[in-house]
Design an enzyme around this catalytic site. Structure first.
Site, PDB file in Angstrom:
ATOM      1  N   ALA A  85      51.826 -24.470 -44.061  1.00 44.49           N
ATOM      2  CA  ALA A  85      52.546 -23.216 -44.287  1.00 44.49           C
ATOM      3  C   ALA A  85      53.726 -23.176 -43.335  1.00 44.49           C
ATOM      4  CB  ALA A  85      51.634 -22.025 -43.979  1.00 44.49           C
ATOM      5  N   HIS A 508      42.212 -30.655 -31.906  1.00 41.44           N
ATOM      6  CA  HIS A 508      43.260 -30.890 -30.916  1.00 41.44           C
ATOM      7  C   HIS A 508      43.701 -32.359 -30.919  1.00 41.44           C
ATOM      8  CE1 HIS A 508      42.027 -27.152 -28.296  1.00 41.44           C
ATOM      9  NE2 HIS A 508      42.633 -26.815 -29.410  1.00 41.44           N
ATOM     10  N   HIS A 551      44.448 -25.046 -24.682  1.00 40.57           N
ATOM     11  CA  HIS A 551      44.534 -25.408 -26.088  1.00 40.57           C
ATOM     12  C   HIS A 551      45.947 -25.940 -26.292  1.00 40.57           C
ATOM     13  CE1 HIS A 551      40.861 -22.917 -27.335  1.00 40.57           C
ATOM     14  NE2 HIS A 551      40.887 -22.992 -26.023  1.00 40.57           N
TER      15      HIS A 551
HETATM   16  P1  FDA Z   1      51.785 -28.119 -37.007  1.00 38.82           P
HETATM   17  O1  FDA Z   1      50.574 -28.446 -37.770  1.00 38.82           O
HETATM   18  O2  FDA Z   1      51.921 -26.756 -36.467  1.00 38.82           O
HETATM   19  O3  FDA Z   1      53.079 -28.365 -37.905  1.00 38.82           O
HETATM   20  C1  FDA Z   1      53.214 -29.415 -38.832  1.00 38.82           C
HETATM   21  C2  FDA Z   1      53.891 -28.880 -40.077  1.00 38.82           C
HETATM   22  O4  FDA Z   1      54.335 -29.979 -40.867  1.00 38.82           O
HETATM   23  C3  FDA Z   1      52.978 -28.045 -40.951  1.00 38.82           C
HETATM   24  O5  FDA Z   1      53.623 -26.835 -41.281  1.00 38.82           O
HETATM   25  C4  FDA Z   1      52.771 -28.918 -42.178  1.00 38.82           C
HETATM   26  O6  FDA Z   1      52.535 -28.207 -43.362  1.00 38.82           O
HETATM   27  C5  FDA Z   1      54.048 -29.707 -42.216  1.00 38.82           C
HETATM   28  N1  FDA Z   1      53.951 -30.994 -42.907  1.00 38.82           N
HETATM   29  C6  FDA Z   1      53.017 -31.948 -42.728  1.00 38.82           C
HETATM   30  N2  FDA Z   1      53.284 -33.002 -43.524  1.00 38.82           N
HETATM   31  C7  FDA Z   1      54.411 -32.705 -44.195  1.00 38.82           C
HETATM   32  C8  FDA Z   1      55.191 -33.414 -45.146  1.00 38.82           C
HETATM   33  N3  FDA Z   1      54.876 -34.651 -45.536  1.00 38.82           N
HETATM   34  N4  FDA Z   1      56.299 -32.806 -45.651  1.00 38.82           N
HETATM   35  C9  FDA Z   1      56.651 -31.572 -45.239  1.00 38.82           C
HETATM   36  N5  FDA Z   1      55.948 -30.857 -44.325  1.00 38.82           N
HETATM   37  C10 FDA Z   1      54.846 -31.434 -43.811  1.00 38.82           C
HETATM   38  N6  FDA Z   1      45.738 -24.214 -30.228  1.00 38.82           N
HETATM   39  C11 FDA Z   1      45.813 -23.211 -29.356  1.00 38.82           C
HETATM   40  O7  FDA Z   1      46.647 -23.256 -28.466  1.00 38.82           O
HETATM   41  N7  FDA Z   1      44.931 -22.163 -29.401  1.00 38.82           N
HETATM   42  C12 FDA Z   1      43.966 -22.081 -30.339  1.00 38.82           C
HETATM   43  O8  FDA Z   1      43.197 -21.119 -30.360  1.00 38.82           O
HETATM   44  C13 FDA Z   1      43.881 -23.132 -31.280  1.00 38.82           C
HETATM   45  N8  FDA Z   1      42.940 -23.100 -32.242  1.00 38.82           N
HETATM   46  C14 FDA Z   1      43.016 -23.969 -33.291  1.00 38.82           C
HETATM   47  C15 FDA Z   1      42.209 -23.771 -34.396  1.00 38.82           C
HETATM   48  C16 FDA Z   1      42.359 -24.569 -35.527  1.00 38.82           C
HETATM   49  C17 FDA Z   1      41.497 -24.330 -36.735  1.00 38.82           C
HETATM   50  C18 FDA Z   1      43.311 -25.620 -35.516  1.00 38.82           C
HETATM   51  C19 FDA Z   1      43.476 -26.513 -36.726  1.00 38.82           C
HETATM   52  C20 FDA Z   1      44.093 -25.847 -34.400  1.00 38.82           C
HETATM   53  C21 FDA Z   1      43.973 -25.020 -33.287  1.00 38.82           C
HETATM   54  N9  FDA Z   1      44.809 -25.153 -32.186  1.00 38.82           N
HETATM   55  C22 FDA Z   1      44.820 -24.175 -31.231  1.00 38.82           C
HETATM   56  C23 FDA Z   1      45.767 -26.268 -32.094  1.00 38.82           C
HETATM   57  C24 FDA Z   1      47.233 -25.909 -32.322  1.00 38.82           C
HETATM   58  O9  FDA Z   1      47.379 -24.819 -33.188  1.00 38.82           O
HETATM   59  C25 FDA Z   1      47.983 -27.127 -32.863  1.00 38.82           C
HETATM   60  O10 FDA Z   1      47.758 -28.224 -32.014  1.00 38.82           O
HETATM   61  C26 FDA Z   1      49.493 -26.911 -32.960  1.00 38.82           C
HETATM   62  O11 FDA Z   1      49.779 -25.757 -33.687  1.00 38.82           O
HETATM   63  C27 FDA Z   1      50.117 -28.129 -33.605  1.00 38.82           C
HETATM   64  O12 FDA Z   1      51.498 -27.977 -33.704  1.00 38.82           O
HETATM   65  P2  FDA Z   1      52.388 -29.115 -34.351  1.00 38.82           P
HETATM   66  O13 FDA Z   1      53.780 -28.662 -34.296  1.00 38.82           O
HETATM   67  O14 FDA Z   1      52.044 -30.417 -33.733  1.00 38.82           O
HETATM   68  O15 FDA Z   1      51.895 -29.230 -35.874  1.00 38.82           O
END
Ligand code: FDA
Length: 571
Positions: A85, A508, A551
């Protein structure tokens, strides 16, 4: 859209991608395109509801990546969630805002990343943050929240604080008293975001305290700026691979995408392509673009553009388990707690000194085991260096070795917990040249016995909490796993049956495109540029070289803020 050209293309409109896109588009003469596979979730109640953790899981906004069967952990596969999203994983995460121990960020520099240390990153933690002083929110009275103003930013985009759903019935204070009564007390820590995490705290969240809704990357970095004419977002658009300039070794000139109507097209970038697709996508996009291990790429008919075999290696995650206890009192279901304990090795392990000595002796064998399990693509001597840094963090710098979260709802207390710094390392690689095919994700959970020991010891520690006053008097029997399933005094092996059958990914994942010196197996340099390319960067959780004890999101925001400054300086 097909003949559009932008200065920068950011692949992934998630937690990191929106930071970079926002900061680059502050320059009015610079055009930025964000390519995001998901859509807008601005009005999605599974996102906005501050008590809605988990409601988005398994819906269309969850990538729900799947791992391979985890051979060291009972053989089942695991789902690793990530947000699909605008706003990425920040739209589905647990909203905990917790950074790292300062020494952990300093370790990024120790391993060879000049300039990446706590002192330099702290201003970026603050730059991204809009801390909401609890004194302005009378509904927080009794909640036990506290903070140190010197550690926070008050004018940045991401709202951080506590909302009206914070539990205020005095439980925070009783839990603190319990921690102080443990045989080895876990001290009260007023603010776990100061760089010193060890202790018990009531942690803040990414939340809009005025509106009581989740604060995510899109609300912070995109929606207030969406009228910028130089900032473009293509939603529901899947990036397939980077395209390269003819005649140049490795200069990206665009990205091949599949639009929402299914049409494939190439969008051009005149300056840079920045991958921000998350730790379980960015390395795969590199491989699809010919950057990686030639042996893996050739298997799928992909020509090698850059021979960089460690793309997708060094994958690290944590493992999450939970214990449950009956509560004598019924707790409100419309409130939630944010209570965390971060014990150091001395506080968690009864025999910390001996355990440290034993671990030190085992490190060479651990490194050899990791290297061999990953086909020796990462070298045992390099992994040993990472492990020695990690060992020093645990036993010399005394970083937290576990995270214990405790909550209360209805007639139950629940605890989620994990060892903070597992040693096991796995990998992620593409399974096909088809960009929509699922990747082969193998975190190798519990490959090394220290990781199981930390996980089992954290469970024993939680049992101790519930044997200690005042909690002992407030709680009833342990219901998960229960003493009939895991007996009092059980050893690691006895705990392992429960742990392996009930654990999940802690969501993570990091280091799949690690910022490390090239000779140690790095994928990006200290400017987050992919080795061997002139204009491709990775800016997301993939680049973090070591796990952090908080986190990930706060550190992800800070790294992306710093990355944006680096990109601006270099243009
Ligand atoms: P992120 O996933 O945010 O961004 C990647 C984006 O790229 C997404 O929007 C995706 O749709 C897009 N994408 C992927 N492939 C693509 C493609 N081929 N073409 C176009 N778009 C594409 N951390 C924290 O600090 N506190 C917390 O409480 C939690 N809890 C938690 C719960 C759950 C269920 C999860 C899954 C994770 C957490 N985390 C967390 C971790 C934290 O939220 C997470 O590590 C970061 O948001 C990751 O940020 P990034 O920018 O790396 O990737």
């Amino acid at each position: 859209k097909s003949d559009s050209t932008y200065d920068y293309i950011v692949v992934g409109g998630g937690t990191s991608g929106l930071v970079v896109a926002n900061r680059l588009s502050e320059q009015k003469d610079t055009t930025v395109l964000v390519i995001e596979a998901g859509g807008s979730v601005y009005n999605n109640p599974n996102v906005t509801n501050t008590l809605g953790y988990g409601q988005a899981f398994g819906t269309e906004i969850d990538w729900a990546y799947e791992t391979t069967a985890q051979e060291y952990a009972g053989g089942s596969s695991q789902v690793v969630r990530a947000g699909k999203a605008l706003g990425g994983t920040s739209t589905i995460n647990g909203m905990a805002y917790l950074r790292a121990q300062a020494a952990q960020i300093d370790a990024w520099e120790t391993i060879g990343n000049k300039g990446w240390n706590w002192k330099n990153l702290l201003p970026y933690f603050k730059k991204s943050e809009k801390f909401q002083d609890p004194a302005n929110y009378p509904f927080l009275e009794g909640s036990g929240v506290a903070f140190d103003p010197a550690s926070h930013g008050f004018t940045g985009p991401v709202k951080v604080g506590w909302s009206s759903t914070q539990l205020t019935d005095g439980l925070a204070q009783k839990l603190n008293a319990t921690y102080q009564h443990l045989d080895v007390p876990v001290p009260y820590n007023r603010d776990a975001n100061s760089g010193d995490m060890v202790g018990y705290s009531v942690y803040p969240k990414t939340v809009d305290a005025d509106l009581n809704i989740r604060e995510d990357a899109a609300r912070a970095y995109y929606y207030p700026y969406q009228n910028r004419t130089n900032l473009h977002v293509w939603l529901n658009t899947h990036a397939n691979k980077i395209t390269w300039k003819d005649g140049h070794e490795a200069t990206a000139d665009g990205v091949e995408v599949t639009l929402s109507n299914g049409e494939k097209t190439v969008v051009k970038a005149t300056r840079e392509v920045i991958l921000a697709a998350g730790a379980l996508k960015s390395p795969v996009l590199l491989e699809l673009s010919g950057v990686g291990n030639p042996q893996i790429l050739s298997k799928h008919g992909i020509a090698t553009k850059i021979n960089l075999p460690t793309v997708g290696e060094n994958l690290q995650d944590q493992m999450n388990n939970g214990l449950k206890f009956e509560s004598k009192k019924t707790h409100p279901s419309d409130k939630s707690a944010s209570y965390v304990a971060y014990p150091s090795a001395d506080q968690l392990f009864p025999n910390s000194t001996a355990l440290g000595a034993e671990l030190l002796r085992k490190l060479p064998a651990y490194a050899a085991q990791v290297a061999s399990a990953n086909g020796n693509i990462t070298k045992a001597r390099d992994i040993y260096r990472f492990f020695k840094v990690q060992y020093d963090l645990i036993f010399k710098d005394e970083i937290p070795v576990a995270e214990i979260l405790l909550s209360a709802s209805g007639a139950a207390y629940s605890s989620e917990y994990w060892g903070s710094v597992p040693f096991s390392r796995g990998s992620i690689h593409l399974s096909s040249a088809d960009p929509t095919a699922p990747a082969i994700i193998d975190p190798k959970y519990f490959m090394l016995d220290f990781d199981l020991h930390a996980q089992a010891q954290a469970a024993r520690f939680i049992r101790d909490i519930f044997k200690t006053e005042p909690f002992a008097d407030m709680a009833g029997a342990e219901t998960t796993p229960g003493l009939s399933t895991v007996a009092a005094g059980a050893d690691d092996k006895a705990w392992s049956t429960f742990i392996y059958s009930k654990y999940r990914s802690n969501f993570h994942p990091i280091t799949t495109a690690g910022m490390l010196p090239k000779e140690l197996g790095g994928v990006v340099d200290t400017s987050l540029k992919v080795y061997g390319t002139s204009n491709v960067r990775v800016v997301d959780a993939s680049v973090m070289p070591f796990q952090v004890c908080g986190h990930l999101q706060s550190t992800v925001y800070a790294v992306a803020e710093r990355a944006a400054d680096i990109i601006k300086e270099q243009q």
